[in-house]
Design an enzyme around this catalytic site. Structure first.
Site, PDB file in Angstrom:
ATOM      1  N   HIS A  58       0.839  -1.198   0.000  1.00 27.07           N
ATOM      2  CA  HIS A  58       0.000   0.000   0.000  1.00 27.07           C
ATOM      3  C   HIS A  58       0.872   1.245   0.000  1.00 27.07           C
ATOM      4  O   HIS A  58       1.831   1.359   0.771  1.00 27.07           O
ATOM      5  CB  HIS A  58      -0.916   0.029   1.223  1.00 27.07           C
ATOM      6  CG  HIS A  58      -1.794   1.251   1.268  1.00 27.07           C
ATOM      7  ND1 HIS A  58      -2.788   1.480   0.347  1.00 27.07           N
ATOM      8  CD2 HIS A  58      -1.795   2.331   2.105  1.00 27.07           C
ATOM      9  CE1 HIS A  58      -3.383   2.633   0.618  1.00 27.07           C
ATOM     10  NE2 HIS A  58      -2.790   3.174   1.671  1.00 27.07           N
ATOM     11  N   SER A  59       0.541   2.197  -0.893  1.00 28.40           N
ATOM     12  CA  SER A  59       1.240   3.477  -0.987  1.00 28.40           C
ATOM     13  C   SER A  59       2.720   3.232  -1.279  1.00 28.40           C
ATOM     14  O   SER A  59       3.053   2.591  -2.280  1.00 28.40           O
ATOM     15  CB  SER A  59       1.004   4.278   0.298  1.00 28.40           C
ATOM     16  OG  SER A  59       1.286   5.643   0.116  1.00 28.40           O
ATOM     17  N   MET A  60       3.646   3.718  -0.449  1.00 31.74           N
ATOM     18  CA  MET A  60       5.054   3.415  -0.680  1.00 31.74           C
ATOM     19  C   MET A  60       5.276   1.916  -0.791  1.00 31.74           C
ATOM     20  O   MET A  60       6.108   1.440  -1.581  1.00 31.74           O
ATOM     21  CB  MET A  60       5.913   3.986   0.455  1.00 31.74           C
ATOM     22  CG  MET A  60       7.406   3.718   0.299  1.00 31.74           C
ATOM     23  SD  MET A  60       8.385   4.183   1.758  1.00 31.74           S
ATOM     24  CE  MET A  60       8.062   2.769   2.824  1.00 31.74           C
TER      25      MET A  60
END
Length: 290
Positions: free
Chosen positions: A103-105
């Protein structure tokens, strides 16, 4: 006579135990789902995921340096170094199929690890890559973060709306967590895709319909990272849509993992069945595939 209690599963190999955390052990896993936290995040983001997954799927959460019991470990120089170390640590755990979620990074790191695993001739590639809350690597440009102050970073983390940011309101915890947050956002500021390789790993991209970091079209661009199946799932919510919609997201993931496991058991002389589409959930828009 009461039957003897089953023996606990063997501990992770030492190199793997440094990088991965298991909230729930699976004695004989048929698949391992390796999960990469967001910037400033920790393995705790995935502590409850096993409750929504099949009993034979083992969840391994990546523990970045500077988190939890790794608080004193040096931070990696960048995404390439971090991905290489995680891929190496996964080596002894690839005795069963592996899928990756980030998730995300964490989505960018999961992609970088997936590319390295796919290039390793010693084991099959990951069965699937799940990416969430991040534009495709070729669209990522967080260079503006290089000049961000601690106050800027804290404001950004707070604005994205994760439940985990409550800890940052406690001064002692904030002081403890800030080095990891700085390191993660420095990694993001310097990130450029370390490879333009298009893999044969199926990709499922997810995002919230009100995510200020990852618009729907930016999530759709993940289709360019694979020559295999691609699916886009859009959920209601912002950047951390997955926290209130954990069960709905994992229902989608479970459908894919069950399909991947079935395809692994089909005899080689038979043509594999087409991958069934997951049952749409009321909480999310219908999946889009190509």
């Amino acid at each position: 006579m009461t039957p003897p209690a089953p023996l606990p599963p063997a501990p992770l190999p030492p190199a793997a135990a440094r990088w991965f955390r298991r909230q729930h052990r699976v004695e004989a896993p048929r698949l391992r789902l390796v999960c990469f936290p967001h910037a400033g995040g920790s393995p705790a983001a995935y502590w409850t995921w096993h409750r929504h997954l099949p009993a034979d799927v083992e969840v391994l959460a990546v523990c970045y340096p500077g988190r939890q019991d790794r608080i004193g470990d040096p931070f990696p120089a960048g995404a390439a170094e971090l991905a290489a170390e995680v891929a190496a640590a996964l080596g002894p755990l690839r005795d069963v199929p592996v899928a990756l979620f980030g998730h995300s990074m964490g989505a960018l790191l999961a992609y970088e690890v997936a590319v390295r695993l796919a290039a390793d001739p010693g084991a099959p590639p990951p069965v699937r890559l799940f990416v969430s809350g991040s534009p495709a690597p070729r669209l990522v440009d967080h260079s503006a973060l290089r000049s961000a102050t601690d106050e800027d970073l804290l404001a950004l983390v707070d604005a994205l709306g994760s439940d985990s940011t409550d800890a940052l309101r406690i001064p002692a915890l904030r002081e403890l967590l800030m080095p990891g947050i700085r390191a993660d956002f420095r990694l993001l500021a310097d990130y450029r895709a370390t490879t333009t390789t298009t893999t044969g790993i199926p990709v499922v991209a997810c995002t919230g319909d009100d995510d200020p970091v990852c618009a729907v079209e930016a999530a759709r661009a993940w289709s360019t990272t694979t020559v295999s199946a691609f699916e886009l799932n859009v959920f209601p919510g912002g950047h951390f849509y997955l926290e209130p919609l954990e069960a709905e997201l994992l229902d989608r993931i479970t459908g894919h993992l069950r399909s991947d496991l079935r395809s692994r058991t089909i005899p080689q002389h038979r043509a594999p069945k087409s991958t069934p589409q997951p049952t749409p959930q009321p909480a999310a828009q219908s999946a889009q595939t190509h």
